[in-house]
Design a protein around this motif. Structure first.
Motif, PDB file in Angstrom:
ATOM      1  N   ARG A   1       0.850  -1.190   0.000  1.00 17.12           N
ATOM      2  CA  ARG A   1       0.000   0.000   0.000  1.00 17.12           C
ATOM      3  C   ARG A   1       0.885   1.239   0.000  1.00 17.12           C
ATOM      4  NH1 ARG A   1      -5.371  -1.069   1.611  1.00 17.12           N
ATOM      5  NH2 ARG A   1      -5.834  -3.182   0.876  1.00 17.12           N
ATOM      6  N   THR A   2       0.256   2.415  -0.076  1.00  9.81           N
ATOM      7  CA  THR A   2       1.008   3.663  -0.040  1.00  9.81           C
ATOM      8  C   THR A   2       1.529   3.894   1.367  1.00  9.81           C
ATOM      9  OG1 THR A   2      -0.392   4.580  -1.778  1.00  9.81           O
ATOM     10  CG2 THR A   2       0.948   6.116  -0.516  1.00  9.81           C
ATOM     11  N   TYR A   3       2.821   3.713   1.543  1.00  5.70           N
ATOM     12  CA  TYR A   3       3.429   3.734   2.868  1.00  5.70           C
ATOM     13  C   TYR A   3       3.221   5.063   3.582  1.00  5.70           C
ATOM     14  CZ  TYR A   3       7.132   3.747   6.376  1.00  5.70           C
ATOM     15  OH  TYR A   3       7.837   3.860   7.544  1.00  5.70           O
ATOM     16  N   SER A   4       3.275   6.166   2.848  1.00  6.45           N
ATOM     17  CA  SER A   4       3.177   7.474   3.487  1.00  6.45           C
ATOM     18  C   SER A   4       1.803   7.743   4.076  1.00  6.45           C
ATOM     19  CB  SER A   4       3.536   8.573   2.486  1.00  6.45           C
ATOM     20  OG  SER A   4       2.648   8.536   1.381  1.00  6.45           O
ATOM     21  N   ASN A   5       0.816   6.894   3.795  1.00  6.25           N
ATOM     22  CA  ASN A   5      -0.507   7.051   4.392  1.00  6.25           C
ATOM     23  C   ASN A   5      -0.576   6.510   5.819  1.00  6.25           C
ATOM     24  OD1 ASN A   5      -1.543   8.174   2.067  1.00  6.25           O
ATOM     25  ND2 ASN A   5      -2.462   6.273   1.323  1.00  6.25           N
ATOM     26  N   TYR A   6       0.490   5.838   6.248  1.00  3.84           N
ATOM     27  CA  TYR A   6       0.449   5.107   7.509  1.00  3.84           C
ATOM     28  C   TYR A   6       1.241   5.780   8.617  1.00  3.84           C
ATOM     29  CZ  TYR A   6      -1.538   1.150   5.030  1.00  3.84           C
ATOM     30  OH  TYR A   6      -2.367   0.336   4.301  1.00  3.84           O
ATOM     31  N   ALA A   7       0.612   5.896   9.779  1.00  3.43           N
ATOM     32  CA  ALA A   7       1.367   6.128  11.003  1.00  3.43           C
ATOM     33  C   ALA A   7       1.990   4.792  11.391  1.00  3.43           C
ATOM     34  CB  ALA A   7       0.457   6.633  12.107  1.00  3.43           C
ATOM     35  N   MET A   8       3.191   4.827  11.961  1.00  6.63           N
ATOM     36  CA  MET A   8       3.929   3.606  12.265  1.00  6.63           C
ATOM     37  C   MET A   8       4.270   3.538  13.740  1.00  6.63           C
ATOM     38  SD  MET A   8       4.128   2.254   9.271  1.00  6.63           S
ATOM     39  CE  MET A   8       5.258   0.902   9.628  1.00  6.63           C
TER      40      MET A   8
ATOM     41  N   ALA B   1       6.209   5.513  18.463  1.00  9.99           N
ATOM     42  CA  ALA B   1       5.389   5.708  17.272  1.00  9.99           C
ATOM     43  C   ALA B   1       5.832   6.978  16.559  1.00  9.99           C
ATOM     44  CB  ALA B   1       3.903   5.786  17.628  1.00  9.99           C
ATOM     45  N   VAL B   2       5.542   7.023  15.255  1.00  7.09           N
ATOM     46  CA  VAL B   2       5.909   8.190  14.450  1.00  7.09           C
ATOM     47  C   VAL B   2       4.757   8.510  13.507  1.00  7.09           C
ATOM     48  CG1 VAL B   2       7.102   6.745  12.730  1.00  7.09           C
ATOM     49  CG2 VAL B   2       7.685   9.164  12.930  1.00  7.09           C
ATOM     50  N   SER B   3       4.503   9.790  13.343  1.00  4.18           N
ATOM     51  CA  SER B   3       3.417  10.231  12.474  1.00  4.18           C
ATOM     52  C   SER B   3       3.753  10.007  11.003  1.00  4.18           C
ATOM     53  CB  SER B   3       3.138  11.717  12.715  1.00  4.18           C
ATOM     54  OG  SER B   3       4.292  12.479  12.372  1.00  4.18           O
ATOM     55  N   ARG B   4       2.756  10.175  10.150  1.00  9.16           N
ATOM     56  CA  ARG B   4       2.945   9.985   8.719  1.00  9.16           C
ATOM     57  C   ARG B   4       4.055  10.876   8.180  1.00  9.16           C
ATOM     58  NH1 ARG B   4      -2.579  11.025   5.796  1.00  9.16           N
ATOM     59  NH2 ARG B   4      -1.176  10.798   4.004  1.00  9.16           N
ATOM     60  N   SER B   5       4.101  12.102   8.649  1.00 11.65           N
ATOM     61  CA  SER B   5       5.104  13.050   8.168  1.00 11.65           C
ATOM     62  C   SER B   5       6.485  12.779   8.735  1.00 11.65           C
ATOM     63  CB  SER B   5       4.681  14.468   8.521  1.00 11.65           C
ATOM     64  OG  SER B   5       4.646  14.618   9.925  1.00 11.65           O
ATOM     65  N   GLY B   6       6.535  12.054   9.842  1.00 13.10           N
ATOM     66  CA  GLY B   6       7.804  11.811  10.509  1.00 13.10           C
ATOM     67  C   GLY B   6       8.201  12.901  11.489  1.00 13.10           C
ATOM     68  N   THR B   7       7.418  13.960  11.557  1.00 13.30           N
ATOM     69  CA  THR B   7       7.809  15.093  12.393  1.00 13.30           C
ATOM     70  C   THR B   7       7.440  14.907  13.856  1.00 13.30           C
ATOM     71  OG1 THR B   7       5.736  16.207  11.830  1.00 13.30           O
ATOM     72  CG2 THR B   7       7.689  16.738  10.512  1.00 13.30           C
TER      73      THR B   7
ATOM     74  N   CYS C   1       6.497  -4.397  14.620  1.00 16.71           N
ATOM     75  CA  CYS C   1       6.202  -3.187  13.876  1.00 16.71           C
ATOM     76  C   CYS C   1       4.700  -3.157  13.598  1.00 16.71           C
ATOM     77  CB  CYS C   1       6.987  -3.227  12.568  1.00 16.71           C
ATOM     78  SG  CYS C   1       6.652  -1.894  11.427  1.00 16.71           S
ATOM     79  N   ALA C   2       4.104  -1.968  13.617  1.00 17.32           N
ATOM     80  CA  ALA C   2       2.674  -1.836  13.384  1.00 17.32           C
ATOM     81  C   ALA C   2       2.388  -0.616  12.519  1.00 17.32           C
ATOM     82  CB  ALA C   2       1.925  -1.713  14.711  1.00 17.32           C
ATOM     83  N   ALA C   3       1.279  -0.681  11.776  1.00 12.21           N
ATOM     84  CA  ALA C   3       0.912   0.403  10.867  1.00 12.21           C
ATOM     85  C   ALA C   3      -0.592   0.635  10.893  1.00 12.21           C
ATOM     86  CB  ALA C   3       1.360   0.067   9.442  1.00 12.21           C
ATOM     87  N   GLU C   4      -0.968   1.894  10.710  1.00 10.80           N
ATOM     88  CA  GLU C   4      -2.368   2.236  10.601  1.00 10.80           C
ATOM     89  C   GLU C   4      -2.502   3.522   9.800  1.00 10.80           C
ATOM     90  OE1 GLU C   4      -5.256   0.356  11.606  1.00 10.80           O
ATOM     91  OE2 GLU C   4      -5.742   1.807  10.021  1.00 10.80           O
ATOM     92  N   THR C   5      -3.543   3.591   8.961  1.00  7.23           N
ATOM     93  CA  THR C   5      -3.748   4.784   8.158  1.00  7.23           C
ATOM     94  C   THR C   5      -4.421   5.880   8.974  1.00  7.23           C
ATOM     95  OG1 THR C   5      -5.863   3.907   7.383  1.00  7.23           O
ATOM     96  CG2 THR C   5      -3.939   3.495   6.011  1.00  7.23           C
ATOM     97  N   TYR C   6      -3.958   7.103   8.788  1.00  6.97           N
ATOM     98  CA  TYR C   6      -4.548   8.271   9.432  1.00  6.97           C
ATOM     99  C   TYR C   6      -4.534   9.433   8.469  1.00  6.97           C
ATOM    100  CZ  TYR C   6      -4.941   6.202  14.017  1.00  6.97           C
ATOM    101  OH  TYR C   6      -5.314   5.413  15.054  1.00  6.97           O
ATOM    102  N   HIS C   7      -5.627  10.215   8.443  1.00  7.49           N
ATOM    103  CA  HIS C   7      -5.676  11.404   7.596  1.00  7.49           C
ATOM    104  C   HIS C   7      -4.736  12.482   8.116  1.00  7.49           C
ATOM    105  CE1 HIS C   7      -8.846   9.952   5.067  1.00  7.49           C
ATOM    106  NE2 HIS C   7      -9.618   9.711   6.095  1.00  7.49           N
ATOM    107  N   ASN C   8      -4.567  12.504   9.439  1.00  7.63           N
ATOM    108  CA  ASN C   8      -3.741  13.534  10.072  1.00  7.63           C
ATOM    109  C   ASN C   8      -2.270  13.192   9.912  1.00  7.63           C
ATOM    110  OD1 ASN C   8      -2.425  15.300  11.790  1.00  7.63           O
ATOM    111  ND2 ASN C   8      -4.016  15.231  13.346  1.00  7.63           N
ATOM    112  N   TRP C   9      -1.549  14.046   9.178  1.00  9.88           N
ATOM    113  CA  TRP C   9      -0.134  13.808   8.932  1.00  9.88           C
ATOM    114  C   TRP C   9       0.701  13.928  10.199  1.00  9.88           C
ATOM    115  CZ3 TRP C   9       2.927  12.580   4.697  1.00  9.88           C
ATOM    116  CH2 TRP C   9       2.253  12.448   3.480  1.00  9.88           C
ATOM    117  N   ALA C  10       0.181  14.606  11.192  1.00 11.48           N
ATOM    118  CA  ALA C  10       0.993  14.933  12.370  1.00 11.48           C
ATOM    119  C   ALA C  10       0.678  14.063  13.586  1.00 11.48           C
ATOM    120  CB  ALA C  10       0.793  16.394  12.731  1.00 11.48           C
ATOM    121  N   TYR C  11      -0.084  13.010  13.406  1.00  9.35           N
ATOM    122  CA  TYR C  11      -0.519  12.221  14.552  1.00  9.35           C
ATOM    123  C   TYR C  11      -0.127  10.754  14.408  1.00  9.35           C
ATOM    124  CZ  TYR C  11      -3.640   9.649  17.635  1.00  9.35           C
ATOM    125  OH  TYR C  11      -4.139   8.792  18.574  1.00  9.35           O
TER     126      TYR C  11
END
Length: 126
Positions: A26-33, A49-55, A95-105
């Motif tokens: 899937r599109t990796y950047s859509n996932y919080a990790m 954990a790290v947000s989608r943006s990595g910030t 390792c775990a992944a989940e999609t989130y609309h919020n890039w910063a969460y």
């Protein structure tokens, strides 16, 4: 998304390891990790954990200042740099992944992650 961890092993107390988790499908950047761990006889616990943006990054108190989570969206990979390891860090790391609309969460509860890797063993000897 398929998650594959690597980098576990046996290390002496005070040593370091770097875990990697590569995602595919899937599109990796859509996932919080996130990273979680489970020791024998204990429940799975949150590590980082790290947000989608990595910030934005989040850590369990037990690893704060010793572990660092980061991600490389170009490589579809999240890392967990573990320094000053202690025997109590011994566990299977997931390792775990989940999609989130919020890039910063990023969530910090296992129940909020829908995709999981197979785990990699980390053993810290005293």
């Amino acid at each position: 998304v398929l998650l594959v961890e690597s980098g576990g092993g046996l290390v002496q107390a005070g040593g370091s390891l770097r875990l990697s988790c590569t995602a595919s499908g899937r599109t990796y950047s859509n996932y919080a990790m996130g990273w979680f761990r489970q020791a024998p006889g204990k429940e799975r616990e949150f590590v980082a954990a790290v947000s989608r943006s990595g910030t934005n990054t989040y850590y369990a108190d037990s690893v704060k200042g010793r572990f660092t989570i980061s991600r490389d969206n170009a490589k579809n990979t999240v890392y967990l740099q573990m320094n000053s390891l202690k025997p109590e860090d011994t566990a299977v790391y997931y390792c775990a992944a989940e999609t989130y609309h919020n890039w910063a969460y990023a969530p910090t509860s296992a129940a909020d992650f829908g995709s999981w890797g197979q785990g990699t063993q980390v053993t810290v000897s005293s």
